[in-house]
Design a protein around this motif. Structure first.
Motif, PDB file in Angstrom:
ATOM      1  N   ASP A  64       0.850  -1.182   0.000  1.00 48.10           N
ATOM      2  CA  ASP A  64       0.000   0.000   0.000  1.00 48.10           C
ATOM      3  C   ASP A  64       0.891   1.239   0.000  1.00 48.10           C
ATOM      4  OD1 ASP A  64      -2.246  -1.579   0.142  1.00 48.10           O
ATOM      5  OD2 ASP A  64      -2.366  -1.481   2.328  1.00 48.10           O
ATOM      6  N   CYS A  65       0.303   2.387  -0.290  1.00 50.61           N
ATOM      7  CA  CYS A  65       1.114   3.609  -0.213  1.00 50.61           C
ATOM      8  C   CYS A  65       0.267   4.760   0.292  1.00 50.61           C
ATOM      9  CB  CYS A  65       1.750   3.940  -1.561  1.00 50.61           C
ATOM     10  SG  CYS A  65       0.644   4.671  -2.767  1.00 50.61           S
ATOM     11  N   ARG A  66       0.951   5.777   0.833  1.00 48.33           N
ATOM     12  CA  ARG A  66       0.257   6.946   1.340  1.00 48.33           C
ATOM     13  C   ARG A  66      -0.227   7.802   0.177  1.00 48.33           C
ATOM     14  NH1 ARG A  66       4.013   9.435   6.042  1.00 48.33           N
ATOM     15  NH2 ARG A  66       5.614   9.189   4.458  1.00 48.33           N
ATOM     16  N   MET A  67      -1.269   8.596   0.451  1.00 52.48           N
ATOM     17  CA  MET A  67      -1.831   9.457  -0.585  1.00 52.48           C
ATOM     18  C   MET A  67      -0.782  10.415  -1.144  1.00 52.48           C
ATOM     19  SD  MET A  67      -4.478  10.133  -2.385  1.00 52.48           S
ATOM     20  CE  MET A  67      -5.920   9.500  -1.517  1.00 52.48           C
ATOM     21  N   GLU A  68       0.118  10.889  -0.285  1.00 53.72           N
ATOM     22  CA  GLU A  68       1.177  11.789  -0.748  1.00 53.72           C
ATOM     23  C   GLU A  68       2.060  11.111  -1.790  1.00 53.72           C
ATOM     24  OE1 GLU A  68       5.147  14.119   0.944  1.00 53.72           O
ATOM     25  OE2 GLU A  68       3.898  12.933   2.293  1.00 53.72           O
ATOM     26  N   THR A  69       2.422   9.854  -1.520  1.00 48.47           N
ATOM     27  CA  THR A  69       3.242   9.094  -2.464  1.00 48.47           C
ATOM     28  C   THR A  69       2.495   8.875  -3.764  1.00 48.47           C
ATOM     29  OG1 THR A  69       4.358   7.961  -0.643  1.00 48.47           O
ATOM     30  CG2 THR A  69       4.484   6.925  -2.820  1.00 48.47           C
ATOM     31  N   PHE A  70       1.234   8.483  -3.656  1.00 50.13           N
ATOM     32  CA  PHE A  70       0.395   8.256  -4.829  1.00 50.13           C
ATOM     33  C   PHE A  70       0.298   9.521  -5.683  1.00 50.13           C
ATOM     34  CE2 PHE A  70      -4.014   8.351  -6.570  1.00 50.13           C
ATOM     35  CZ  PHE A  70      -3.867   7.350  -7.519  1.00 50.13           C
ATOM     36  N   THR A  71       0.097  10.663  -5.039  1.00 46.74           N
ATOM     37  CA  THR A  71      -0.023  11.930  -5.756  1.00 46.74           C
ATOM     38  C   THR A  71       1.271  12.272  -6.482  1.00 46.74           C
ATOM     39  OG1 THR A  71      -1.617  12.746  -4.130  1.00 46.74           O
ATOM     40  CG2 THR A  71      -0.536  14.388  -5.515  1.00 46.74           C
ATOM     41  N   ARG A  72       2.401  12.087  -5.826  1.00 44.73           N
ATOM     42  CA  ARG A  72       3.702  12.383  -6.447  1.00 44.73           C
ATOM     43  C   ARG A  72       3.950  11.489  -7.658  1.00 44.73           C
ATOM     44  NH1 ARG A  72       7.597  12.181  -1.326  1.00 44.73           N
ATOM     45  NH2 ARG A  72       9.241  12.326  -2.911  1.00 44.73           N
ATOM     46  N   LEU A  73       3.579  10.221  -7.557  1.00 39.08           N
ATOM     47  CA  LEU A  73       3.761   9.296  -8.680  1.00 39.08           C
ATOM     48  C   LEU A  73       2.863   9.674  -9.847  1.00 39.08           C
ATOM     49  CD1 LEU A  73       4.037   5.878  -6.796  1.00 39.08           C
ATOM     50  CD2 LEU A  73       5.870   7.108  -7.976  1.00 39.08           C
ATOM     51  N   CYS A  74       1.626  10.041  -9.550  1.00 38.24           N
ATOM     52  CA  CYS A  74       0.693  10.435 -10.609  1.00 38.24           C
ATOM     53  C   CYS A  74       1.206  11.658 -11.368  1.00 38.24           C
ATOM     54  CB  CYS A  74      -0.690  10.736 -10.024  1.00 38.24           C
ATOM     55  SG  CYS A  74      -1.618   9.286  -9.525  1.00 38.24           S
ATOM     56  N   ILE A  75       1.626  12.658 -10.627  1.00 38.60           N
ATOM     57  CA  ILE A  75       2.142  13.888 -11.254  1.00 38.60           C
ATOM     58  C   ILE A  75       3.367  13.583 -12.095  1.00 38.60           C
ATOM     59  CG2 ILE A  75       3.200  16.124 -10.784  1.00 38.60           C
ATOM     60  CD1 ILE A  75       1.360  16.312  -8.325  1.00 38.60           C
ATOM     61  N   ALA A  76       4.220  12.689 -11.604  1.00 39.55           N
ATOM     62  CA  ALA A  76       5.458  12.350 -12.315  1.00 39.55           C
ATOM     63  C   ALA A  76       5.193  11.670 -13.652  1.00 39.55           C
ATOM     64  CB  ALA A  76       6.330  11.449 -11.436  1.00 39.55           C
ATOM     65  N   VAL A  77       4.085  10.911 -13.759  1.00 38.18           N
ATOM     66  CA  VAL A  77       3.769  10.237 -15.028  1.00 38.18           C
ATOM     67  C   VAL A  77       2.773  11.041 -15.855  1.00 38.18           C
ATOM     68  CG1 VAL A  77       4.276   7.944 -14.137  1.00 38.18           C
ATOM     69  CG2 VAL A  77       1.942   8.829 -13.965  1.00 38.18           C
ATOM     70  N   GLY A  78       2.446  12.254 -15.389  1.00 37.41           N
ATOM     71  CA  GLY A  78       1.599  13.147 -16.177  1.00 37.41           C
ATOM     72  C   GLY A  78       0.111  12.936 -16.007  1.00 37.41           C
ATOM     73  N   LEU A  79      -0.313  12.419 -14.848  1.00 38.22           N
ATOM     74  CA  LEU A  79      -1.732  12.178 -14.597  1.00 38.22           C
ATOM     75  C   LEU A  79      -2.203  12.956 -13.375  1.00 38.22           C
ATOM     76  CD1 LEU A  79      -2.244   8.329 -15.002  1.00 38.22           C
ATOM     77  CD2 LEU A  79      -3.031  10.117 -16.529  1.00 38.22           C
ATOM     78  N   GLN A  80      -3.474  13.348 -13.406  1.00 41.12           N
ATOM     79  CA  GLN A  80      -4.100  13.842 -12.197  1.00 41.12           C
ATOM     80  C   GLN A  80      -4.478  12.634 -11.342  1.00 41.12           C
ATOM     81  OE1 GLN A  80      -4.560  16.955 -11.087  1.00 41.12           O
ATOM     82  NE2 GLN A  80      -3.502  17.794 -12.888  1.00 41.12           N
ATOM     83  N   PRO A  81      -4.220  12.657 -10.034  1.00 40.70           N
ATOM     84  CA  PRO A  81      -4.585  11.507  -9.185  1.00 40.70           C
ATOM     85  C   PRO A  81      -6.042  11.092  -9.347  1.00 40.70           C
ATOM     86  CG  PRO A  81      -3.239  13.058  -7.963  1.00 40.70           C
ATOM     87  CD  PRO A  81      -3.555  13.718  -9.265  1.00 40.70           C
TER      88      PRO A  81
END
Length: 232
Positions: A64-81
């Protein structure tokens, strides 16, 4: 602490329906978006600041991952969470697969196409679940016409009916009507697809013929950007 649950329902040992859930988990969408962006795990690590080992575990549904981590990964691949979250909760392949298998109308359609064993009906339901998920997604998204035009359709029949379906929702702003259609899709998916004039019968026939032929020639799956198709 806000946690997103990425771990498959039954751990690492996956049966068919578990795979349906896993393919619909957030980590699968993250991996798809990363590959689409042409990023390796280490490249994504450099952009996001998240270690490549953690990214690998999140994508594979091992952590699992924290929402902060999820948000950073989404932004890095060019997606809105919200894009991935919306895909997960409005395009639930495993839910629709189970609902189809429980619906008498689907059983009638399967038998009429020569699919009588449960295991083959389960595979057939997985194909039709993609159609259900796309219908649900179009009825709920903010710009259905734009999304419908980006879909790679397996048949012209599906393309025509989904574009017409999207046009109706582009002009229809009544949220209660949208909720009603989604509720009907979740309760009686085959009935509501027919009620909304989604022409899926030739696609279902193609899928059934491929299954009877031992899947030597798989039918083209329904493809939506950032909604990976579920195929057996």
């Amino acid at each position: 602490m806000n946690i997103l649950h990425f771990v498959p329902r039954h751990g690492k040992q996956k049966n068919y329906l578990d795979v349906a859930f896993w393919k619909n988990a957030p980590g699968f969408y993250l991996r798809h978006a990363r590959l689409r962006a042409g990023l390796s795990l280490r490249a994504l690590e450099e952009i996001s600041g998240i270690s490549h080992t953690e990214i690998h575990k999140v994508e594979g549904g091992e952590q699992d991952c924290r929402m902060e981590t999820f948000t950073r990964l989404c932004i890095a691949v060019g997606l809105q969470p919200a894009t991935i979250i919306d895909c997960v909760f409005t395009s639930d392949f495993s839910f629709f697969t189970k609902q189809l298998l429980a619906e008498p109308r689907f059983d009638e359609l399967a038998v009429s196409n020569g699919i009588e064993t449960f295991i083959l009906q389960r595979y057939l339901a997985s194909y039709l679940s993609c159609v259900c998920a796309v219908a649900s997604h179009l009825a709920r998204c903010s710009n259905p016409r734009k999304l419908a035009q980006e879909i790679d359709y397996p048949t012209e029949e599906l393309k025509r009916s989904f574009l017409q379906f999207a046009d109706r929702w582009s002009s229809e702003r009544e949220s209660l009507e949208r909720l009603r259609v989604n509720e009907n899709l979740r309760r009686n998916p085959v009935f509501e697809l027919m009620n909304q004039q989604i022409e899926f019968h030739s696609y279902l026939t193609d899928c059934a013929q491929a299954l009877k032929a031992g899947q030597t020639k798989k039918p083209k799956p329904l493809w939506v950007p950032f909604v990976p198709p579920l195929v057996p």
